[in-house]
Design a protein around this motif. Sequence first.
Motif, mmCIF file in Angstrom:
data_model
loop_
_atom_site.group_PDB
_atom_site.id
_atom_site.type_symbol
_atom_site.label_atom_id
_atom_site.label_comp_id
_atom_site.label_asym_id
_atom_site.label_seq_id
_atom_site.Cartn_x
_atom_site.Cartn_y
_atom_site.Cartn_z
ATOM 1 N N HIS A 134 0.841 -1.194 0.000
ATOM 2 C CA HIS A 134 0.000 0.000 0.000
ATOM 3 C C HIS A 134 0.877 1.246 0.000
ATOM 4 O O HIS A 134 2.053 1.173 0.349
ATOM 5 C CB HIS A 134 -0.912 0.031 1.228
ATOM 6 N N GLU A 180 1.060 4.845 1.977
ATOM 7 C CA GLU A 180 0.582 5.196 3.312
ATOM 8 C C GLU A 180 -0.595 6.173 3.256
ATOM 9 O O GLU A 180 -0.511 7.208 2.587
ATOM 10 C CB GLU A 180 1.735 5.793 4.138
ATOM 11 N N HIS A 225 4.587 -0.070 0.118
ATOM 12 C CA HIS A 225 5.277 -0.883 1.123
ATOM 13 C C HIS A 225 4.293 -1.797 1.827
ATOM 14 O O HIS A 225 3.076 -1.585 1.767
ATOM 15 C CB HIS A 225 6.018 0.012 2.131
#
Length: 295
Positions: A91, A93, A276
């Motif tokens: 995803h 953030e 990440h």
Amino acid sequence: MGIQIKDIETGNATIMIGEQGQPITDVQKDQAFNSLEKSGALLLRGFDVDLGSFSEFVGKMCSKVTLDPARTFFESNVQKVDAGTAPVGLHTENSNTPFPPDLVFFYCRKAASNGSQTTLCDGQVVWRFLSDDTRSLFRDHQLRISRNISEPHWKEYVAFETEGLNSADEVTMEHFEAFRHRVPNQKIELQDDMSIFYSLDAPGARKSLVSKQWAFANSIMGPSYNYEKPLITFDNDQAISDEILEEIRVVTEAVTKEVQWQDGDVVMIDNTRVMHGRREITDTNRELFIGLGYL
Ligand SMILES: [Fe+2]
């Protein structure tokens, strides 16, 4: 004292290595951004760093910090990263919210003895491997993210995003209306039980604000710990088909790399380009902190 920049790929990150005892705040902004433009993520290893200097480093790299890692740790502990121990999907953030940060920072105070790696997936590389049809869809359409948010949760969020407010208790309907007007690409409906239903249009692919290149960067595969899992479609309400989801899964998996954390490592990520996630946490002694900010 010099900083060594190694052109080695670890994850998708360039490694920047400090001489022993060199403070992390020695790293200059242009140095960091040159590497970030190239790799999308940067691993800073061997520097002298603690929570205070990590916070200072985040402040130095951003024009505006959305959360002070040191303060939040010492005062409320909310930004210590460890939502459960299950693996976390890729995803960017907070990209299901109206104001996602441009930059994400992690500080590993204590590395895990095994497992628990952070995953990195360079959306710029993903973009090149996607089919022409999929690229067209994501270039022509934004994503539509819809979900219900309970009253305590939205009030907390509005309090956080409204200057001068310190807690959810202070949020009035005027604050709510002001917040609603700040986000034109969002529809919000207040429900009878004072929860809200919102639908937000946000890009699933975009030009990175650092490299200016197209990147597939979103949270279609990501988690939802604090809020109800959203429904994500294209902005014409068309579903993201199973074929496309499978293509995305295959391509992202093929280019995902892992950060093998060592004590004192700091990672800086272009959140407009690199997604990440996390492998399963198998050593709960690991301590990881997050910092978020804008270019
Ligand atoms: Fe995250």
